[in-house]
Design a protein around this motif. Structure first.
Motif, PDB file in Angstrom:
ATOM      1  N   VAL A 185       0.838  -1.209   0.000  1.00 20.74           N
ATOM      2  CA  VAL A 185       0.000   0.000   0.000  1.00 20.74           C
ATOM      3  C   VAL A 185       0.870   1.255   0.000  1.00 20.74           C
ATOM      4  O   VAL A 185       1.726   1.424   0.864  1.00 20.74           O
ATOM      5  N   ALA A 186       0.621   2.131  -0.964  1.00 25.87           N
ATOM      6  CA  ALA A 186       1.338   3.402  -1.032  1.00 25.87           C
ATOM      7  C   ALA A 186       0.511   4.555  -0.450  1.00 25.87           C
ATOM      8  O   ALA A 186       1.058   5.612  -0.152  1.00 25.87           O
ATOM      9  N   ASP A 187      -0.790   4.353  -0.316  1.00 25.22           N
ATOM     10  CA  ASP A 187      -1.671   5.343   0.312  1.00 25.22           C
ATOM     11  C   ASP A 187      -2.889   4.602   0.839  1.00 25.22           C
ATOM     12  O   ASP A 187      -3.716   4.127   0.058  1.00 25.22           O
TER      13      ASP A 187
ATOM     14  N   HIS B  85       2.930  -3.957   6.903  1.00 26.67           N
ATOM     15  CA  HIS B  85       3.925  -3.362   6.019  1.00 26.67           C
ATOM     16  C   HIS B  85       3.249  -2.365   5.088  1.00 26.67           C
ATOM     17  O   HIS B  85       2.035  -2.390   4.908  1.00 26.67           O
ATOM     18  N   THR B  86       4.055  -1.503   4.496  1.00 24.43           N
ATOM     19  CA  THR B  86       3.577  -0.593   3.466  1.00 24.43           C
ATOM     20  C   THR B  86       4.347  -0.893   2.177  1.00 24.43           C
ATOM     21  O   THR B  86       5.221  -1.761   2.144  1.00 24.43           O
ATOM     22  N   SER B  87       4.041  -0.144   1.153  1.00 22.61           N
ATOM     23  CA  SER B  87       4.895  -0.130  -0.029  1.00 22.61           C
ATOM     24  C   SER B  87       6.171   0.649   0.281  1.00 22.61           C
ATOM     25  O   SER B  87       6.172   1.573   1.110  1.00 22.61           O
ATOM     26  N   SER B  88       7.249   0.304  -0.409  1.00 21.03           N
ATOM     27  CA  SER B  88       8.475   1.093  -0.281  1.00 21.03           C
ATOM     28  C   SER B  88       8.301   2.476  -0.900  1.00 21.03           C
ATOM     29  O   SER B  88       9.155   3.349  -0.728  1.00 21.03           O
ATOM     30  N   GLU B  89       7.188   2.688  -1.611  1.00 23.87           N
ATOM     31  CA  GLU B  89       6.881   3.994  -2.185  1.00 23.87           C
ATOM     32  C   GLU B  89       5.942   4.825  -1.312  1.00 23.87           C
ATOM     33  O   GLU B  89       5.565   5.937  -1.688  1.00 23.87           O
TER      34      GLU B  89
END
Length: 210
Positions: A63-65, A101-105
């Protein structure tokens, strides 16, 4: 007994459910159009797999947002319309929550990665290399290989129990816990009925990193 303990919950994977704009990928509008069909099956609630903004390295589980819809699936307005019509049919809607976790972005990780002195450095799990320069310990990713990736710029490794593009959040940090609670509040204020929580059992890591 709570409603979810006796409900028939139907998982919808948006990517493959129904495409309405001809791009070959399912979307929120496709789900909305099939709500009467799902109701006719005797379904009580829909669990929507991730539709959040994402680079799609893990099909939305990066997830990025957390508080926006990826354009491939539509818009927040499409989601609101889906939710309104689901509720009109007596269907509840659960949103997939990915708190490990999230996206690295994700902006949180970009800020965390920027410097060892970043205010968000401790939002993720960073460790110095082992004495031989390798990963801090022998933990493995569920997707294969070490669960650690070296960030050359800051000289530390970050933990990712899945892809390197999915850095793990540090749930021992109260600011992280509050940030995810605020994500939940965002969706609850829009009217969702609850959440399916992804890999909940992975949030707590061994503090000694054995």
């Amino acid at each position: 007994m709570s409603w979810w303990q006796r409900a028939v919950i139907y998982q919808v994977y948006p990517r493959s459910f129904q495409d309405t704009n001809g791009d070959g990928v399912g979307d929120l509008e496709g789900i909305r159009r099939r709500l009467p069909y799902l109701k006719s099956l005797g379904v009580d609630a829909l669990w929507l797999s991730p539709f959040h903004k994402s680079p799609m390295k893990d099909f939305g589980y990066d997830v990025a947002d957390y508080c926006d819809v990826d354009p491939v699936f539509g818009t927040l307005q499409d989601f609101d319309r889906l939710l309104e019509e689901a509720h009109a049919l007596g269907l509840k809607v659960l949103v997939d929550l990915v708190p490990n976790h999230t996206s690295s972005e994700h902006p949180w990780f970009l800020e965390s990665r920027a410097s060892r002195n970043s205010p968000k450095r401790d939002w993720y799990i960073w460790k110095d290399p082992a004495p031989d320069g390798g990963p801090p310990n022998n933990w493995q990713s569920f997707f294969g290989g070490p669960a650690w990736t070296l960030d050359e710029a800051t000289g530390q490794y970050y933990l990712h129990l899945f892809l390197p593009e999915q850095p793990d959040l540090n749930w021992r940090n109260p600011e992280v816990r509050e940030a995810i609670k605020e994500v939940m509040r965002f969706w609850l204020r829009r009217g969702v009925d609850g959440f399916r929580v992804d890999v909940l059992w992975l949030l707590g890591k061994d503090p000694l990193f054995r």
